[in-house]
Design a protein around this motif. Structure first.
Motif, short mmCIF file in Angstrom:
data_model
loop_
_atom_site.label_atom_id
_atom_site.label_comp_id
_atom_site.label_asym_id
_atom_site.label_seq_id
_atom_site.Cartn_x
_atom_site.Cartn_y
_atom_site.Cartn_z
N LEU A 47 39.15 34.86 38.65
CA LEU A 47 40.02 36.32 38.36
C LEU A 47 41.52 36.05 39.27
O LEU A 47 42.42 36.13 38.41
CB LEU A 47 39.27 37.26 39.01
N LEU A 48 41.19 35.76 40.46
CA LEU A 48 42.46 35.82 41.32
C LEU A 48 42.26 34.84 42.35
O LEU A 48 41.35 34.64 42.87
CB LEU A 48 42.76 37.26 41.90
N LEU A 49 43.32 34.41 42.68
CA LEU A 49 43.69 33.29 43.98
C LEU A 49 44.68 33.85 44.82
O LEU A 49 45.74 34.39 44.23
CB LEU A 49 43.97 32.16 43.47
N ILE A 50 44.60 34.06 45.99
CA ILE A 50 45.54 34.29 46.97
C ILE A 50 45.51 33.57 48.21
O ILE A 50 44.63 32.85 48.61
CB ILE A 50 44.98 35.99 47.68
N ARG A 51 46.97 33.22 48.37
CA ARG A 51 46.89 32.13 49.46
C ARG A 51 47.00 32.74 50.96
O ARG A 51 47.40 33.81 51.11
CB ARG A 51 48.17 31.23 49.30
N GLU A 52 46.98 31.85 52.08
CA GLU A 52 47.06 32.61 53.25
C GLU A 52 48.41 33.08 53.89
O GLU A 52 48.29 33.89 54.70
CB GLU A 52 46.74 31.48 54.30
N ASN A 53 49.42 32.81 53.13
CA ASN A 53 50.73 33.41 53.44
C ASN A 53 50.97 34.72 52.60
O ASN A 53 52.20 35.26 52.57
CB ASN A 53 51.76 32.44 53.21
#
Lengths: 112, 117
Positions: A47-53
């Motif tokens: 569905l979704l990917l979110i990076r640490e920044n």
């Protein structure tokens, strides 16, 4: 070792409401976090990917937040529909940075 | 794009027999593929990382002699459950990502439901 917790095994909401799912992790600082949907008897679908920044990511009715201080991600589905009923899995990269490790998932049921 | 096909979707076998599960990347090359196992209402547990042209890497607690992995080409990995027992009954799922796309999402097959009687 890495540990991922999805606090609720099940979440029941009414159609049109916003569903909020929680993912907490410990003993690790992942470079990114992902959310997948799994229907019964099927493989997970990304569905979704979110990076640490990144603090927040959106895709249509979906929104993900990532708080690296709290070590927590929240997954929101707005204007929920019965078709959104499924199990939602939170995943982090493993320490080798290759595969993913998964939480147990939260099973969402949206009633009409 | 990025489709992973897994076969068979269901298999029932007798205790003591071996079962082979195939995982194919249909429209991309994957030097690395991943095999997971999922028990009812449990998380996906990584069993092993399959590497084309070299030995698979198994996670702690997974018996490599029982779960044989062969990554024969850049688009095919197989998992053979040898001398299956009822406790091996589970949902086995493979996944992969296109070569070169590090840190990108994994694409999953639709799983194989193994029942050992």
């Amino acid at each position: 070792s890495q540990k991922i917790e999805q606090n609720s095994e099940a979440l029941n909401i009414q159609e049109g409401k916003t569903a909020t799912l929680t993912c907490n992790y410990t003993n690790y600082s992942p470079a990114y976090l992902q959310w997948y949907r799994q229907d019964p008897g099927r493989g997970p679908v990304f569905l979704l990917l979110i990076r640490e920044n990144e603090k927040e990511k959106r895709k249509e009715r979906l929104k993900v937040t990532f708080d690296t201080t709290l070590k927590q991600s929240l997954f929101h589905i707005t204007a929920s529909q019965p078709a959104d009923s499924a199990t939602y899995l939170c995943a982090l990269d493993n320490q080798a940075g290759t595969a993913l490790i998964f939480g147990k998932g939260t099973t969402l049921s949206v009633s009409s | 794009g990025a489709v992973v096909s897994q076969h068979p979707s269901r298999v029932i076998c007798k205790s003591g027999t071996s079962v082979k599960i195939e995982c194919r990347s249909l429209d991309f090359q994957a030097t690395t593929m991943f095999w997971y196992r999922q028990f009812p209402k449990q998380s996906l547990m990584l069993m092993a990382t399959s590497n084309e042209g070299s030995k698979a890497t198994y996670e702690q607690g997974v018996e490599k002699d029982k779960f044989l992995i062969n990554h024969a080409s850049l688009t095919l990995s197989t998992l053979t459950v040898t001398s299956a027992h009822p406790e091996d009954s589970s949902f086995y799922i493979c996944s992969a990502r296109p070569d070169g796309q590090y840190n990108s999402p994994l694409h999953f097959g639709n799983g194989t439901r193994l029942t050992v009687t």
